[in-house]
Motif scaffolding. Sequence first.
Motif, PDB file in Angstrom:
ATOM      1  N   ARG A 189      37.509  28.253  45.792  1.00 17.49           N
ATOM      2  CA  ARG A 189      38.515  28.207  44.458  1.00 17.49           C
ATOM      3  C   ARG A 189      37.596  27.471  43.404  1.00 17.49           C
ATOM      4  NH1 ARG A 189      44.049  27.213  43.912  1.00 17.49           N
ATOM      5  NH2 ARG A 189      43.960  26.813  46.013  1.00 17.49           N
ATOM      6  N   GLN A 190      37.473  27.704  42.176  1.00 16.20           N
ATOM      7  CA  GLN A 190      36.871  27.282  41.152  1.00 16.20           C
ATOM      8  C   GLN A 190      37.678  27.178  39.906  1.00 16.20           C
ATOM      9  OE1 GLN A 190      33.573  29.194  38.555  1.00 16.20           O
ATOM     10  NE2 GLN A 190      32.405  27.785  39.802  1.00 16.20           N
ATOM     11  N   GLY A 191      38.162  26.006  39.648  1.00 19.02           N
ATOM     12  CA  GLY A 191      39.369  25.499  38.726  1.00 19.02           C
ATOM     13  C   GLY A 191      40.663  26.559  38.923  1.00 19.02           C
TER      14      GLY A 191
ATOM     15  N   HIS B 253      35.199  29.205  27.869  1.00 16.88           N
ATOM     16  CA  HIS B 253      34.090  29.298  28.996  1.00 16.88           C
ATOM     17  C   HIS B 253      34.821  30.086  30.113  1.00 16.88           C
ATOM     18  CE1 HIS B 253      32.632  24.685  28.231  1.00 16.88           C
ATOM     19  NE2 HIS B 253      31.893  25.723  27.423  1.00 16.88           N
ATOM     20  N   ALA B 254      33.752  30.866  30.931  1.00 13.77           N
ATOM     21  CA  ALA B 254      34.327  31.769  31.845  1.00 13.77           C
ATOM     22  C   ALA B 254      34.050  31.417  33.349  1.00 13.77           C
ATOM     23  CB  ALA B 254      33.844  32.961  31.371  1.00 13.77           C
ATOM     24  N   HIS B 255      34.655  31.768  34.284  1.00 13.54           N
ATOM     25  CA  HIS B 255      34.344  31.939  35.648  1.00 13.54           C
ATOM     26  C   HIS B 255      33.658  33.373  35.763  1.00 13.54           C
ATOM     27  CE1 HIS B 255      36.831  28.380  36.775  1.00 13.54           C
ATOM     28  NE2 HIS B 255      37.646  28.820  35.766  1.00 13.54           N
ATOM     29  N   ALA B 256      32.294  33.446  36.055  1.00  9.43           N
ATOM     30  CA  ALA B 256      31.729  34.706  35.996  1.00  9.43           C
ATOM     31  C   ALA B 256      30.695  34.838  37.197  1.00  9.43           C
ATOM     32  CB  ALA B 256      31.212  34.975  34.491  1.00  9.43           C
TER      33      ALA B 256
ATOM     34  N   ALA C 246      26.016  36.066  45.938  1.00  9.21           N
ATOM     35  CA  ALA C 246      26.326  35.869  44.466  1.00  9.21           C
ATOM     36  C   ALA C 246      26.777  34.432  44.360  1.00  9.21           C
ATOM     37  CB  ALA C 246      27.677  36.778  44.112  1.00  9.21           C
ATOM     38  N   ASN C 247      26.686  33.945  42.900  1.00 10.92           N
ATOM     39  CA  ASN C 247      27.293  32.747  42.669  1.00 10.92           C
ATOM     40  C   ASN C 247      28.201  32.826  41.774  1.00 10.92           C
ATOM     41  OD1 ASN C 247      25.573  30.806  44.127  1.00 10.92           O
ATOM     42  ND2 ASN C 247      23.928  32.003  43.142  1.00 10.92           N
ATOM     43  N   VAL C 248      29.270  32.322  41.781  1.00 11.62           N
ATOM     44  CA  VAL C 248      30.290  32.173  40.814  1.00 11.62           C
ATOM     45  C   VAL C 248      30.064  30.950  39.721  1.00 11.62           C
ATOM     46  CG1 VAL C 248      32.774  31.849  40.126  1.00 11.62           C
ATOM     47  CG2 VAL C 248      32.211  33.345  42.220  1.00 11.62           C
ATOM     48  N   ARG C 249      29.645  31.175  38.424  1.00 10.09           N
ATOM     49  CA  ARG C 249      29.258  30.143  37.617  1.00 10.09           C
ATOM     50  C   ARG C 249      30.358  29.965  36.365  1.00 10.09           C
ATOM     51  NH1 ARG C 249      25.436  33.875  38.643  1.00 10.09           N
ATOM     52  NH2 ARG C 249      23.466  33.209  39.681  1.00 10.09           N
TER      53      ARG C 249
ATOM     54  N   HIS D 261      31.706  23.614  36.133  1.00 14.97           N
ATOM     55  CA  HIS D 261      31.984  23.357  37.677  1.00 14.97           C
ATOM     56  C   HIS D 261      30.389  23.724  38.165  1.00 14.97           C
ATOM     57  CE1 HIS D 261      36.088  23.459  37.397  1.00 14.97           C
ATOM     58  NE2 HIS D 261      36.009  24.404  36.551  1.00 14.97           N
ATOM     59  N   ALA D 262      30.273  23.253  39.220  1.00 15.70           N
ATOM     60  CA  ALA D 262      28.908  23.538  40.187  1.00 15.70           C
ATOM     61  C   ALA D 262      29.236  24.995  40.637  1.00 15.70           C
ATOM     62  CB  ALA D 262      28.834  22.851  41.441  1.00 15.70           C
TER      63      ALA D 262
END
Length: 103
Positions: free
Chosen positions: A9-11, A44-47, A76-79, A83-84
Amino acid sequence: MNIKNTFYRQGDVGISRVGKLPAGAVPVDNKDRIVLAYGEVTGHAHALAIEEAQEFTFAEAGGIVHRFLEVFDKGANVRHEEHAPIPLPPGFYEIVQQREYAP
C-alpha cells in the motif's frame, strides 16, 4: 511465501500480488510512465517507470474494469513525491484503488 497474500500500500493505492494475469487481459500503451493514481489535491502521482513494468486492463462481463501490472525481471519501484518508494519483486499484481466509505 504465499503470493496471494502479498499486499503493498502507498497512500490510497493498494497493490495485490496475483499468480497470473487473467485470460484476455489487454496491454495498456503508457507513453512515459505507469500512473497508478493521482493525488486528489497536489497532483502528485503514484507511478512506475515503463522500463520496469507493463500495465494491463481486464474487463469483466458486467463492465467492471480491473488493472494489473507485470513487473519485469529486475523489479520495480512505485514512486510518489510524498512517500518512500515501494519495491515490487518481479511478478503479477492487481492494482486496487482504495476508496473512503461514508454511508
